[in-house]
Design a protein around this motif. Structure first.
Motif, PDB file in Angstrom:
ATOM      1  N   ASP A 193       0.850  -1.200   0.000  1.00 24.16           N
ATOM      2  CA  ASP A 193       0.000   0.000   0.000  1.00 24.16           C
ATOM      3  C   ASP A 193       0.876   1.237   0.000  1.00 24.16           C
ATOM      4  O   ASP A 193       1.752   1.391   0.848  1.00 24.16           O
ATOM      5  CB  ASP A 193      -0.899   0.014   1.242  1.00 24.16           C
ATOM      6  CG  ASP A 193      -1.907  -1.124   1.213  1.00 24.16           C
ATOM      7  OD1 ASP A 193      -2.313  -1.506   0.109  1.00 24.16           O
ATOM      8  OD2 ASP A 193      -2.270  -1.632   2.286  1.00 24.16           O
TER       9      ASP A 193
ATOM     10  N   ASP B 139      -1.538 -12.212  10.348  1.00 28.98           N
ATOM     11  CA  ASP B 139      -1.361 -10.831   9.882  1.00 28.98           C
ATOM     12  C   ASP B 139      -0.335 -10.743   8.765  1.00 28.98           C
ATOM     13  O   ASP B 139      -0.391  -9.844   7.923  1.00 28.98           O
ATOM     14  CB  ASP B 139      -0.882  -9.931  11.035  1.00 28.98           C
ATOM     15  CG  ASP B 139      -1.958  -9.745  12.075  1.00 28.98           C
ATOM     16  OD1 ASP B 139      -3.110 -10.090  11.780  1.00 28.98           O
ATOM     17  OD2 ASP B 139      -1.647  -9.278  13.182  1.00 28.98           O
ATOM     18  N   ASN B 142      -1.218 -10.182   4.935  1.00 24.86           N
ATOM     19  CA  ASN B 142      -1.511  -8.907   4.273  1.00 24.86           C
ATOM     20  C   ASN B 142      -0.707  -7.732   4.822  1.00 24.86           C
ATOM     21  O   ASN B 142      -0.849  -6.622   4.354  1.00 24.86           O
ATOM     22  CB  ASN B 142      -2.999  -8.577   4.384  1.00 24.86           C
ATOM     23  CG  ASN B 142      -3.443  -8.394   5.806  1.00 24.86           C
ATOM     24  OD1 ASN B 142      -2.974  -9.091   6.691  1.00 24.86           O
ATOM     25  ND2 ASN B 142      -4.350  -7.470   6.049  1.00 24.86           N
ATOM     26  N   ILE B 143       0.131  -7.954   5.816  1.00 23.98           N
ATOM     27  CA  ILE B 143       0.912  -6.853   6.395  1.00 23.98           C
ATOM     28  C   ILE B 143       2.386  -7.215   6.326  1.00 23.98           C
ATOM     29  O   ILE B 143       2.753  -8.376   6.436  1.00 23.98           O
ATOM     30  CB  ILE B 143       0.500  -6.610   7.861  1.00 23.98           C
ATOM     31  CG1 ILE B 143      -0.960  -6.148   7.914  1.00 23.98           C
ATOM     32  CG2 ILE B 143       1.380  -5.566   8.519  1.00 23.98           C
ATOM     33  CD1 ILE B 143      -1.499  -6.030   9.308  1.00 23.98           C
TER      34      ILE B 143
END
Lengths: 360, 177
Positions: A193, B139, B142-143
């Protein structure tokens, strides 16, 4: 200048069907003869009360204010011009009524705030700035010779684009999957992101993304299998891209194959910018394709140019009538104050006489 | 307030080397986002591999978000599990995708991976007895931008068919296409 016309202006469409009753407090400095016939009309409106009989509320124009807000001029018969100012104060008969009114106004304000919370609290970029939200996905790598791969990526932001996000990252190491009819593929499914900011008045250059596909082996050696470069445009949208990875190889085929077989990997690039500028490439090498890298990304842009507007109001119902009335009061009040300020400026310049007032 | 509708289905999985597969999914979004209706978590039925080596779930999705900011755009996290003839289940694939920010119909493929066996003993045990290594902290799906220390194996892919509907975003100066 007519207050009635002002209230029927283009900004007043929402309450166009409402009926009004107005009362004006006027300073009459006109000249009359002995038979009370008007010789010279000189009037100045000091205060107007507009009653919306449809929704039952009153607009006081001008609102409660100080002396400086309400200048007016009167010219005497000898031609001497006198400038005056006046203030307006509202007083209610009983203190109980004031308390009730305060409570009512507080409730109305609370309702208005909660109703427009979506406008007040939505995160907006700074004034004059434009924010871009990018969600990049590194999906998979296909057709590489090595089995265990990972991807290292570097992000370079162009001039005029700022970001607090990291500029470097690495995916996990994955063993490639072999299937019968398809090339071997390594799955990553890593999301990155990015949030970048640029000036609103300029079109930012694409973000430079450099990818390095690296293999690991049983001995723990890491070898570069290929490089790829993606100029990521900041245009909003959802895109998928397949990048062909290349590695520098010697022009001598035998030498290149021998090096690949015995040493593995490829020659390393000291400066990845060489991928963006082919003229900087070393002419002793050529670039051989080594596999493909699959990417997907979405870009959103947000700026403050488009002012937030409240959604269309539903038709008036019994519960929201009071609230809607209060909003109309606020809107009318702001418009009236602005128009009155303009009107009083005119009065100051042109003797303050000759105005005609229409009641609605 | 801006609104996001996610409509569609988790179509199925392919290229997994297990006979019966099902999937647990969850939508993850930032603190600006609130689920108004729909279930952000769920589990599909168990599907048998067909002749095309794919299991079909067609699990419906219908989520309605409201948001007060663009940060933390929703993501879909998947845990693909297998069901063997003894009724045992274990996770055979993880995946994650960021939902498209453009309204309309999207067909999305999610490549899956799973932690690989750390030792030869584990590998032999998994081959004969089944089972797999699983993530204690999911986690990491996605992190995290640097997960080099995670050793994985590539697995099959999951297909997602979704329609994205955006509402009121343009009122806040948001451009999406």
């Amino acid at each position: 200048m007519s207050m009635g016309r002002l209230f029927r202006s283009e900004d007043n469409i929402a309450v166009d069907g409402d009926s009004w009753m107005s009362m004006h407090v006027v300073l009459d400095n006109s000249e009359y003869n002995e038979d009370s016939q008007l010789l010279l009309k000189q009037e100045a409106v000091l205060l107007s009360l507009h009653h919306n009989t449809t929704r039952n509320y009153v607009i006081v124009s001008p609102d409660v204010n100080t002396l400086e807000w309400n200048p007016y001029a009167v010219e005497t018969s000898t031609g001497v011009r006198w400038n005056y100012v006046y203030a307006l104060q509202l007083e209610f008969d009983k203190e109980d009524d004031v308390d009730d009114l305060e409570i009512l106004l507080k409730k109305l304000k609370k309702k208005w705030n909660s109703k427009n919370k979506h406008i007040l609290n939505f995160t907006m970029p700074s004034i004059g700035k434009r924010q871009y939200f990018i969600t990049l996905e590194i999906l998979s790598a296909k057709d590489f010779d090595a089995d265990e791969l990972y991807v290292e990526f570097f992000i370079k932001y162009p001039d005029g684009v700022t970001s607090s996000d990291v500029h470097h990252g690495r995916t996990h190491v994955t063993t490639s999957m072999r299937s019968e009819d398809e090339p071997r593929q390594a799955h990553f499914a890593q999301t990155v992101d990015l949030q970048v900011e640029a000036d609103d008045d300029q079109e930012p250059a694409p973000i430079k993304l450099f990818f390095e596909v690296i293999s690991t082996d049983w001995w723990g050696r890491h070898r570069t299998e290929g490089y790829a470069y993606l100029p990521l445009p900041l245009d909003p949208g959802h895109r998928t891209r397949v990048l062909t990875c290349v590695r520098p190889e010697e022009k001598n085929k035998v030498e290149a194959e021998s090096r690949r077989f015995f040493v593995g990997g490829c020659h390393l690039l000291k400066d990845l910018d060489v991928l963006t500028k082919p003229r900087m490439q070393n002419t002793d090498f050529y670039y051989a394709s080594s596999g493909t890298l699959h990417l997907r990304w979405s870009t959103l842009a947000q700026s403050t140019i488009a002012c937030p507007r409240p959604p269309a109001q539903p038709s008036v119902s019994s519960a929201s009538a009071v609230l809607q009335g209060a909003e109309a009061v606020l809107k009318q009040y702001r418009k009236a104050r602005a128009r009155l300020a303009a009107a009083t400026r005119d009065l100051k310049c042109h003797d303050g006489g000759g105005d005609s007032w229409n009641n609605n | 307030m801006a609104e996001l509708h996610i409509l569609g289905n988790i179509h199925g999985a392919s290229n997994f080397k297990y006979q019966s597969l099902f999937c647990r999914y969850s939508f993850q979004a930032g603190p600006n986002w609130t689920v108004v209706s729909g279930l952000p978590e769920g589990q599909t039925v168990s599907g048998q591999l067909g002749s095309s080596q794919s299991a079909v779930w067609s699990h419906p999705l219908d989520i309605h978000y409201i948001t007060k900011g663009l940060q933390g755009w929703p993501k879909l996290l998947l845990h693909v599990s297998c069901l063997d003839s003894l009724g045992r289940t274990w996770t055979v694939g993880y995946s994650c995708c960021s939902l498209p920010a453009v309204p309309g119909y999207h067909e999305i493929e999610l490549p899956c991976w799973a932690p690989s066996a750390a030792t030869l003993t584990d590998r032999i045990r998994q081959y004969f007895l089944g089972g797999s290594h699983q993530l204690l902290q999911t986690d990491i799906i996605n992190i995290g931008l640097d997960r080099l220390k995670l050793k994985t194996e590539s697995r099959g892919t999951v297909k997602l068919h979704i329609d994205i509907v955006l509402r009121n975003f343009s009122q806040f100066g948001v451009e999406y296409k």
